[in-house]
Design a protein around this motif. Structure first.
Motif, mmCIF file in Angstrom:
data_model
loop_
_atom_site.group_PDB
_atom_site.id
_atom_site.type_symbol
_atom_site.label_atom_id
_atom_site.label_comp_id
_atom_site.label_asym_id
_atom_site.label_seq_id
_atom_site.Cartn_x
_atom_site.Cartn_y
_atom_site.Cartn_z
ATOM 1 N N PRO A 1 0.823 -1.223 0.000
ATOM 2 C CA PRO A 1 0.000 0.000 0.000
ATOM 3 C C PRO A 1 0.855 1.270 0.000
ATOM 4 N N VAL A 2 0.537 2.172 -0.913
ATOM 5 C CA VAL A 2 1.163 3.492 -0.967
ATOM 6 C C VAL A 2 0.042 4.505 -1.171
ATOM 7 N N ASP A 3 -0.077 5.464 -0.274
ATOM 8 C CA ASP A 3 -1.149 6.445 -0.387
ATOM 9 C C ASP A 3 -1.056 7.219 -1.690
ATOM 10 N N ALA A 4 -2.206 7.541 -2.254
ATOM 11 C CA ALA A 4 -2.264 8.244 -3.531
ATOM 12 C C ALA A 4 -1.659 9.640 -3.441
ATOM 13 N N GLY A 5 -1.592 10.223 -2.256
ATOM 14 C CA GLY A 5 -1.025 11.557 -2.103
ATOM 15 C C GLY A 5 0.486 11.612 -2.206
ATOM 16 N N ILE A 6 1.125 10.437 -2.333
ATOM 17 C CA ILE A 6 2.584 10.349 -2.482
ATOM 18 C C ILE A 6 2.903 10.205 -3.965
ATOM 19 N N CYS A 7 3.885 10.927 -4.442
ATOM 20 C CA CYS A 7 4.190 10.948 -5.871
ATOM 21 C C CYS A 7 4.679 9.586 -6.358
ATOM 22 N N GLY B 1 -2.012 15.046 -2.826
ATOM 23 C CA GLY B 1 -1.374 15.187 -1.532
ATOM 24 C C GLY B 1 -1.150 16.644 -1.174
ATOM 25 N N LYS B 2 -0.451 16.855 -0.057
ATOM 26 C CA LYS B 2 -0.159 18.214 0.404
ATOM 27 C C LYS B 2 1.328 18.343 0.699
ATOM 28 N N LYS B 3 1.934 19.394 0.180
ATOM 29 C CA LYS B 3 3.343 19.622 0.424
ATOM 30 C C LYS B 3 3.592 19.786 1.919
ATOM 31 N N GLY B 4 4.565 19.030 2.443
ATOM 32 C CA GLY B 4 4.863 19.082 3.860
ATOM 33 C C GLY B 4 4.167 18.002 4.675
ATOM 34 N N GLN B 5 3.417 17.130 3.998
ATOM 35 C CA GLN B 5 2.731 16.052 4.708
ATOM 36 C C GLN B 5 3.740 15.091 5.341
ATOM 37 N N LEU C 1 10.026 7.871 9.483
ATOM 38 C CA LEU C 1 9.110 8.978 9.242
ATOM 39 C C LEU C 1 9.779 10.027 8.368
ATOM 40 N N PHE C 2 8.983 10.604 7.459
ATOM 41 C CA PHE C 2 9.485 11.578 6.500
ATOM 42 C C PHE C 2 8.531 12.770 6.404
ATOM 43 N N ILE C 3 9.092 13.923 6.109
ATOM 44 C CA ILE C 3 8.291 15.053 5.642
ATOM 45 C C ILE C 3 8.414 15.072 4.131
ATOM 46 N N ASP C 4 7.285 15.098 3.463
ATOM 47 C CA ASP C 4 7.225 14.947 2.003
ATOM 48 C C ASP C 4 7.005 16.310 1.341
ATOM 49 N N PHE C 5 8.024 16.775 0.632
ATOM 50 C CA PHE C 5 7.930 18.048 -0.077
ATOM 51 C C PHE C 5 7.623 17.853 -1.567
ATOM 52 N N SER C 6 7.269 16.629 -1.949
ATOM 53 C CA SER C 6 7.012 16.342 -3.369
ATOM 54 C C SER C 6 5.737 15.518 -3.522
ATOM 55 N N PRO C 7 4.615 15.984 -3.003
ATOM 56 C CA PRO C 7 3.389 15.180 -3.051
ATOM 57 C C PRO C 7 2.840 15.060 -4.469
ATOM 58 N N SER C 8 1.938 14.120 -4.636
ATOM 59 C CA SER C 8 1.181 14.054 -5.884
ATOM 60 C C SER C 8 0.126 15.152 -5.861
ATOM 61 N N ALA D 1 -0.278 12.631 8.516
ATOM 62 C CA ALA D 1 -0.722 13.989 8.831
ATOM 63 C C ALA D 1 -0.444 14.882 7.635
ATOM 64 N N ASP D 2 -1.248 15.925 7.477
ATOM 65 C CA ASP D 2 -1.090 16.838 6.342
ATOM 66 C C ASP D 2 0.080 17.801 6.518
ATOM 67 N N SER D 3 0.611 17.907 7.740
ATOM 68 C CA SER D 3 1.739 18.799 8.002
ATOM 69 C C SER D 3 2.460 18.316 9.253
#
Length: 205
Positions: free
Chosen positions: A122-128, A161-165, A151-158, A180-182
């Motif tokens: 499983p990989v959430d759709a909000g991840i690129c 998703g939301k930048k910084g999630q 754990l990661f902060i994601d600055f490259s969402p799909s 979390a969204d941020s």
């Protein structure tokens, strides 16, 4: 609403209360007597790679610059500092330097997940889904030396998703889940959960 700095400090104060409540006063006292905050030089070094690093994360680093076998002038600490949505797994905070040093590690083994090569991972759709665009800030490893969860902060969402999630990786079965969204929302989640990762079991580790 508290500012990012106020939230980070409230998180830190609440963590102390959780340790004391669970019989970990001695553990906290050792941590507090040894730990130091990151230097401005190291924070600037982190920002040179991650200019969008959230202020709440930077403030936590100003309070303590890493908790995994971290050597400070007054001694070493091994200290549970964070949690996630995955019950029973306490996490360590990486130092500012460790966050930079590990910036490319996920690329060495995470391509199967990002490329969605296996339907049962499983990989959430909000991840690129493009490794070339991936921009993860690795800020935490779980108690199992990071081998089980990170754990990661994601600055490259799909687009969904939301930048910084905040993204949790879990091994066996492998998955990437947005928790979390941020980073601010992530800290608030741990506060609202009353620091569930600090309990009798984590006191015995």
């Amino acid at each position: 609403m508290p500012t990012a700095i106020e939230l980070a400090r409230a998180y830190f104060d609440g963590l102390k209360e959780a340790y004391c409540r669970e019989g970990g006063q001695e553990i906290w006292d050792h941590f507090a007597s040894v730990a130091q905050g990151a230097s401005q030089e190291d924070i600037d070094w982190l920002l040179s790679f991650y200019p969008d690093a959230p202020e709440s994360l930077l403030e936590l680093l100003r309070l303590v610059d890493g908790t995994y076998y971290r050597e400070y002038p007054a001694g070493q600490i091994l200290f549970y500092f964070l949690g996630s949505d995955y019950e029973g797994y306490p996490y360590y905070l990486l130092s500012a330097r460790e966050m930079v040093d590990s910036k490319d590690q996920f690329r060495q083994w995470g391509d199967d997940l990002i490329n969605r090569e296996y339907d049962d991972d499983p990989v959430d759709a909000g991840i690129c889904d493009d490794m070339d665009k991936l921009n993860f800030l690795h800020f935490s490893d779980c108690c199992n030396n990071g081998g089980t969860s990170q754990l990661f902060i994601d600055f490259s969402p799909s687009a969904s998703g939301k930048k910084g999630q905040v993204v949790r990786y879990l091994h066996d079965p492998d998955e990437l889940v947005i928790v979390a969204d941020s980073f601010d929302e992530y800290l608030q989640m741990l506060i609202d959960q009353d620091y569930l990762f600090i309990n009798e079991d984590s006191m015995d580790e």
